[in-house]
Design an enzyme around this catalytic site. Structure first.
Site, PDB file in Angstrom:
ATOM      1  N   HIS A  95       0.849  -1.198   0.000  1.00  0.00           N
ATOM      2  CA  HIS A  95       0.000   0.000   0.000  1.00  0.00           C
ATOM      3  C   HIS A  95       0.876   1.235   0.000  1.00  0.00           C
ATOM      4  O   HIS A  95       1.809   1.339   0.774  1.00  0.00           O
ATOM      5  CB  HIS A  95      -0.892   0.022   1.242  1.00  0.00           C
ATOM      6  CG  HIS A  95      -2.081  -0.876   1.134  1.00  0.00           C
ATOM      7  ND1 HIS A  95      -3.321  -0.533   1.594  1.00  0.00           N
ATOM      8  CD2 HIS A  95      -2.214  -2.104   0.583  1.00  0.00           C
ATOM      9  CE1 HIS A  95      -4.173  -1.514   1.342  1.00  0.00           C
ATOM     10  NE2 HIS A  95      -3.520  -2.479   0.750  1.00  0.00           N
ATOM     11  N   TYR A 149       4.235   6.495   9.940  1.00  0.00           N
ATOM     12  CA  TYR A 149       3.376   5.369   9.597  1.00  0.00           C
ATOM     13  C   TYR A 149       4.157   4.281   8.842  1.00  0.00           C
ATOM     14  O   TYR A 149       4.037   3.100   9.158  1.00  0.00           O
ATOM     15  CB  TYR A 149       2.185   5.854   8.761  1.00  0.00           C
ATOM     16  CG  TYR A 149       1.078   4.835   8.648  1.00  0.00           C
ATOM     17  CD1 TYR A 149       0.049   4.791   9.585  1.00  0.00           C
ATOM     18  CD2 TYR A 149       1.059   3.891   7.621  1.00  0.00           C
ATOM     19  CE1 TYR A 149      -0.961   3.845   9.504  1.00  0.00           C
ATOM     20  CE2 TYR A 149       0.062   2.942   7.529  1.00  0.00           C
ATOM     21  CZ  TYR A 149      -0.949   2.928   8.474  1.00  0.00           C
ATOM     22  OH  TYR A 149      -1.939   1.989   8.394  1.00  0.00           O
ATOM     23  N   LYS A 184       1.583  -0.255  14.987  1.00  0.00           N
ATOM     24  CA  LYS A 184       3.012  -0.382  15.287  1.00  0.00           C
ATOM     25  C   LYS A 184       3.402  -1.611  16.114  1.00  0.00           C
ATOM     26  O   LYS A 184       4.594  -1.937  16.202  1.00  0.00           O
ATOM     27  CB  LYS A 184       3.485   0.870  16.049  1.00  0.00           C
ATOM     28  CG  LYS A 184       3.562   2.108  15.191  1.00  0.00           C
ATOM     29  CD  LYS A 184       4.778   2.072  14.289  1.00  0.00           C
ATOM     30  CE  LYS A 184       4.708   3.105  13.185  1.00  0.00           C
ATOM     31  NZ  LYS A 184       4.528   2.529  11.846  1.00  0.00           N
ATOM     32  N   PRO A 218      -3.695   0.277  18.687  1.00  0.00           N
ATOM     33  CA  PRO A 218      -3.459  -0.203  17.319  1.00  0.00           C
ATOM     34  C   PRO A 218      -3.625   0.853  16.224  1.00  0.00           C
ATOM     35  O   PRO A 218      -3.365   0.568  15.061  1.00  0.00           O
ATOM     36  CB  PRO A 218      -4.503  -1.315  17.148  1.00  0.00           C
ATOM     37  CG  PRO A 218      -5.579  -0.993  18.131  1.00  0.00           C
ATOM     38  CD  PRO A 218      -4.909  -0.304  19.273  1.00  0.00           C
ATOM     39  N   TYR A 244      -9.162   5.432   7.539  1.00  0.00           N
ATOM     40  CA  TYR A 244      -9.262   5.788   8.957  1.00  0.00           C
ATOM     41  C   TYR A 244     -10.330   6.871   9.050  1.00  0.00           C
ATOM     42  O   TYR A 244     -10.110   7.999   8.585  1.00  0.00           O
ATOM     43  CB  TYR A 244      -7.926   6.324   9.484  1.00  0.00           C
ATOM     44  CG  TYR A 244      -6.849   5.263   9.664  1.00  0.00           C
ATOM     45  CD1 TYR A 244      -6.107   4.789   8.584  1.00  0.00           C
ATOM     46  CD2 TYR A 244      -6.561   4.752  10.929  1.00  0.00           C
ATOM     47  CE1 TYR A 244      -5.121   3.825   8.770  1.00  0.00           C
ATOM     48  CE2 TYR A 244      -5.565   3.793  11.119  1.00  0.00           C
ATOM     49  CZ  TYR A 244      -4.854   3.337  10.036  1.00  0.00           C
ATOM     50  OH  TYR A 244      -3.878   2.389  10.221  1.00  0.00           O
TER      51      TYR A 244
HETATM   52  C1  PHB Z   1      -5.591  -4.329  10.483  1.00  0.00           C
HETATM   53  O1  PHB Z   1      -5.731  -4.488   9.259  1.00  0.00           O
HETATM   54  O2  PHB Z   1      -5.798  -5.232  11.296  1.00  0.00           O
HETATM   55  C2  PHB Z   1      -5.148  -2.998  10.977  1.00  0.00           C
HETATM   56  C3  PHB Z   1      -4.807  -2.013  10.073  1.00  0.00           C
HETATM   57  C4  PHB Z   1      -4.405  -0.771  10.526  1.00  0.00           C
HETATM   58  C5  PHB Z   1      -4.359  -0.524  11.880  1.00  0.00           C
HETATM   59  C6  PHB Z   1      -4.699  -1.508  12.789  1.00  0.00           C
HETATM   60  C7  PHB Z   1      -5.092  -2.741  12.339  1.00  0.00           C
HETATM   61  O3  PHB Z   1      -4.007   0.719  12.315  1.00  0.00           O
END
Ligand code: PHB
Ligand code: APR
Length: 395
Positions: free
Chosen positions: A72, A382, A294, A290, A198
């Site tokens: 990505h 990130y 990280k 989460p 997000y």
């Molecule tokens: C996930 O795909 O499980 C995932 C992706 C991004 C995050 C946390 C979990 O910030």
């Protein structure tokens, strides 16, 4: 029984450590409380930094990851009726992330350890560590078994036994709890967008993620202590729709939900990450919420440092790098702590926030999505900062 490094816990930290040590000719035994099936099925996050991918590939466990992982080059921040792309290719050229489930990493590591005749023991009860303040530590487990070692690695996660074995007064814990949790689901449905979304809404945060072209991963901010029984599938989909279908033309595809769970959000660091001959790595030493994805990446970074320090110890007997293990890890750990806390406060709704606080949050989001400098700060953290040792291929 005797080995060089006794490793407690077969999560990503313990398994990768065992494998990297094997590549350096250092023996280890991994003791895991759960079954192999359990750890291989345990669903966690799924975002790997470039450095994590490079480390796994260099260790010879990246073949399936390179084949099935989804690279990505950006993420979307969605709020106020619009989506805003954080374009890694422009902001941090040449750096990207790979979406690949953590339990897939665990499966690949277990397969590699077993193929190399590694000693990984599952369903081991009553693990306890002893004499960690001396240079002859040992581990007891099961019905009276004993493992003598030079060094013990505590890779047993936040609820493990190794951190609490360190005498009182040695560790300082830094902690923050959040008044909410994430309800996560896996659904058999094609992702509704190519990249992660997000989403910040007045009803709370939502995340659109994925595992494959056929499987989507979603999260919803829910109050701490939420009971899954209160969230039948229809309610999950209705809430995801409300929080994600906020921009023109976006509609959420739905499908069968086949996995669900609630994870509390917590920030935690124990310092120092070592005592005597016990070294803590991964979640045993620190936890991040989460939102910044990280957790696994930090565990990998710790294990790289520990491998380098142990390789030096076995090469010439020097404990210099082992002595500096915690200090070497903590700089990155605290950067990730700040980033994860920052992403969390940027995107979640806090009941304690007043109208002023919500305006500040929106202003912050506007800044991050309109200023190249602010967006670059998000992007750089990130995708993951370079390792201190500067070696992209691993220790
Ligand atoms: C996930 O795909 O499980 C995932 C992706 C991004 C995050 C946390 C979990 O910030
Ligand atoms: N004895 C033996 N094993 C134990 C014990 C014990 N007393 N307590 C815990 N364990 C095992 C757990 O069953 C688990 O398999 O230790 C392992 C720890 O693994 P993780 O929790 O996955 O932690 P870590 O390897 O540090 O990986 C960090 O995991 O929690 C996620 O988001 C986090 O991605 C991050 C990653």
């Amino acid at each position: 029984m005797r080995t060089q490094v006794g490793i407690i816990g077969a999560g990503p930290a313990g398994l990768l450590l065992s494998h990297l040590l094997h590549l350096r000719g250092i023996s280890s035994v991994v003791l895991e409380r759960r079954s192999r099936e359990y750890v291989e099925r345990r669903v966690r996050a799924g975002v790997l930094e470039q450095g994590t991918v490079d480390t796994l590939v260099a260790a010879g466990v990246g073949e399936r990851l390179l084949r099935e992982g989804l690279p990505h080059r950006g993420i979307e921040l969605r709020y106020g009726g619009a989506g805003h792309r954080i374009a890694f290719e422009r902001l941090v050229p040449g750096r990207a992330i790979t979406v690949y489930g953590q339990q897939e990493v665990v499966k690949d590591l277990i397969a590699a350890r077993l193929a190399a005749d590694g000693d990984v023991r599952f369903e081991v009860d009553d693990v306890a560590v002893h004499d960690i303040g001396t240079d002859r530590p040992y581990v007891t487990f099961g019905g009276g078994e004993r493992l003598d070692c030079d060094v013990i690695a505590g890779c047993d996660g936040f609820h493990g036994v190794t951190r609490p074995s360190i005498p009182d007064g040695v560790l300082t814990a830094y902690e923050r709890e959040y008044p909410f949790a994430w309800l996560g689901v896996l659904a058999r449905v094609e992702p509704s967008a190519e990249e992660l979304i997000y989403a910040r809404t007045e009803r709370g945060f939502a995340l659109h993620s994925m595992r494959s072209p056929e499987v989507s991963r979603f999260y919803l901010q829910v109050p701490a202590g939420t009971d899954l029984a209160d969230w039948p599938d229809e309610r999950v989909w209705a809430e995801l729709r409300t929080r994600l279908e906020t921009v023109p033309g976006f509609s959420l595809a739905t499908g069968e939900i086949f996995e669900r769970g609630v994870t509390p959000l917590r920030s935690f660091v124990a310092e120092p990450m070592q005592y005597g001959r016990l070294y803590l790595a991964g979640d045993a030493a620190h936890i991040v919420p989460p939102t910044g994805a990280k957790g696994l990446n930090l565990a990998v970074a710790d294990v790289r440092v520990l491998t380098g320090a142990l390789a030096r110890f076995y090469a010439d007997g020097s404990t210099e790098l082992l002595d500096g293990y915690s200090a070497a890890c903590l700089k990155r750990v605290w950067r990730a702590q700040h980033f994860s806390w920052w992403m969390t406060t940027l995107l979640h709704t806090f009941d304690s926030d007043d109208a002023y606080g919500r305006r500040l949050q929106l202003s912050h989001l506007d800044y991050v999505t309109s200023s190249e400098a602010a967006a670059a700060t998000l992007a750089e953290n990130y995708v993951g900062l370079p390792y201190e040792d500067g070696d992209p291929a691993g220790p």
